[in-house]
Motif scaffolding. Sequence first.
Motif, short mmCIF file in Angstrom:
data_model
loop_
_atom_site.label_atom_id
_atom_site.label_comp_id
_atom_site.label_asym_id
_atom_site.label_seq_id
_atom_site.Cartn_x
_atom_site.Cartn_y
_atom_site.Cartn_z
N UNK A 165 6.96 -16.31 -14.48
CA UNK A 165 7.14 -17.38 -14.13
C UNK A 165 7.04 -16.69 -12.53
N UNK A 166 7.46 -17.26 -11.51
CA UNK A 166 7.39 -17.16 -10.59
C UNK A 166 7.90 -18.03 -9.49
N UNK A 167 8.00 -17.54 -8.10
CA UNK A 167 8.49 -18.65 -7.13
C UNK A 167 7.32 -18.75 -6.16
N UNK A 168 6.54 -18.24 -6.19
CA UNK A 168 5.11 -18.24 -5.37
C UNK A 168 4.14 -19.43 -6.07
N UNK A 169 3.45 -19.91 -5.28
CA UNK A 169 2.83 -20.89 -6.05
C UNK A 169 1.66 -20.46 -6.70
N UNK A 170 1.65 -21.73 -7.73
CA UNK A 170 0.55 -21.27 -8.61
C UNK A 170 -1.15 -21.34 -8.57
N UNK A 171 -1.27 -21.64 -7.12
CA UNK A 171 -2.69 -21.63 -6.77
C UNK A 171 -2.65 -20.59 -5.63
N UNK A 172 -1.95 -20.20 -5.00
CA UNK A 172 -2.27 -19.49 -3.91
C UNK A 172 -2.29 -18.06 -4.41
N UNK A 173 -3.67 -17.75 -3.68
CA UNK A 173 -4.96 -16.83 -4.50
C UNK A 173 -4.27 -15.41 -3.89
N UNK A 174 -3.78 -14.26 -4.49
CA UNK A 174 -3.44 -13.29 -3.62
C UNK A 174 -3.37 -11.43 -4.37
N UNK A 175 -3.99 -10.55 -3.43
CA UNK A 175 -4.42 -9.70 -3.76
C UNK A 175 -3.08 -8.99 -5.33
N UNK A 176 -3.61 -7.63 -5.59
CA UNK A 176 -2.92 -7.24 -6.98
C UNK A 176 -3.62 -6.06 -7.35
N UNK A 177 -2.92 -5.39 -7.27
CA UNK A 177 -3.15 -3.95 -8.11
C UNK A 177 -2.69 -3.28 -9.42
N UNK A 178 -3.87 -2.51 -9.79
CA UNK A 178 -3.20 -2.11 -11.03
C UNK A 178 -2.39 -1.07 -10.48
N UNK A 179 -1.59 0.49 -11.18
CA UNK A 179 -0.42 1.22 -11.13
C UNK A 179 -1.37 2.85 -11.00
N UNK A 180 -2.28 2.15 -12.59
CA UNK A 180 -3.23 3.31 -12.31
C UNK A 180 -4.46 3.63 -11.27
N UNK A 181 -4.84 2.98 -10.12
CA UNK A 181 -5.65 3.00 -8.75
C UNK A 181 -4.92 3.06 -7.56
N UNK A 182 -2.89 3.04 -8.05
CA UNK A 182 -2.50 3.34 -7.35
C UNK A 182 -2.24 4.60 -7.33
N UNK A 183 -2.09 5.77 -8.41
CA UNK A 183 -1.70 6.99 -8.50
C UNK A 183 -3.29 7.41 -8.31
N UNK A 184 -4.39 6.89 -8.38
CA UNK A 184 -5.41 7.58 -7.91
C UNK A 184 -5.68 7.61 -6.88
#
Length: 297
Positions: A165-184
């Motif tokens: 679930x989320x209130x964000x539209x299901x068709x809205x394309x957004x960036x997302x990142x994995x915490x392992x990449x943030x740590x690196x």
Amino acid sequence: MIVVTAPTGNIGHQVLEILLRAGAPIRVIARNPGHLPDKVRDKIEVVEGSHGEAAVVEKAFRGAEALFWLAPPDPAASSVTAAYVDFTRPAAAALKARGIRRVVGITALGRGSPLADKAGHVTGSLAMDDLIASTGVAFRALAMPSFMDNILRQAAAIRDQGRFFSPISGDRKLPGCATRDIAAVAARWLLDDGWSGQGDVAILGPEDISFNEMAGIMSEVLGRPIRFQQIGFDAYKARFLQSGLSGAMAQGMADMARAKDLGIDLTVPRTPENSTPTRFRQWCEDTLRPAVTDPAP
């Protein structure tokens, strides 16, 4: 000496592991040192307490050159300002007094956006960055969109209901990142002593992706139908209230989601430099599937 805050958290423990592999001298601030693995505790210095307390950060920063800064979750905070800015004030004072040269912090995308002053936790994060920058220390604010790993909060619903679930539209394309990449990325900046100045470093993951596309990938990886369901912002806030967040912090989550739905995470153009490697499908295979699959008897 590198000081690491939140060393048992989702990002912090991965930063700590990378720094240990690199052989860096490390001091951590840990509210509960017993949560650190024995094999890690034997290789580092530990200062017990909260990094929101003046005496703790003054002790931890003594003789250190670099700092990994992450404001921990505070579900009961009276406001997002209290959770981010007020929490950071003792550390900002100690940065000046103890001579820390470089700070790498975890923050949110959105600086310069017209939505930035009404984006809940994003607004608090950016104000925290301003406080750290005001000390004059060399500073890199690692600016993130939503974490893929946040989906794990809904692992039970994905497993039991086949929905998330989320209130964000299901068709809205957004960036997302994995915490392992943030740590690196964080570890790379912490280990490099050749930089100065201040600025944001966007970490965008490898692709813009919608929740509906995520549902399709989850379905393929998990081998059963998974559906995304959009909910209202009031219902989204109510979920956080039910989980124990204060009214202000729950409203901050709703305001942040609304800003993301309006595109605050799209303010930074994607480049090869800010595109980290872990794709959502790979994250689902490595992280989501084990979290929602019943362990073998």
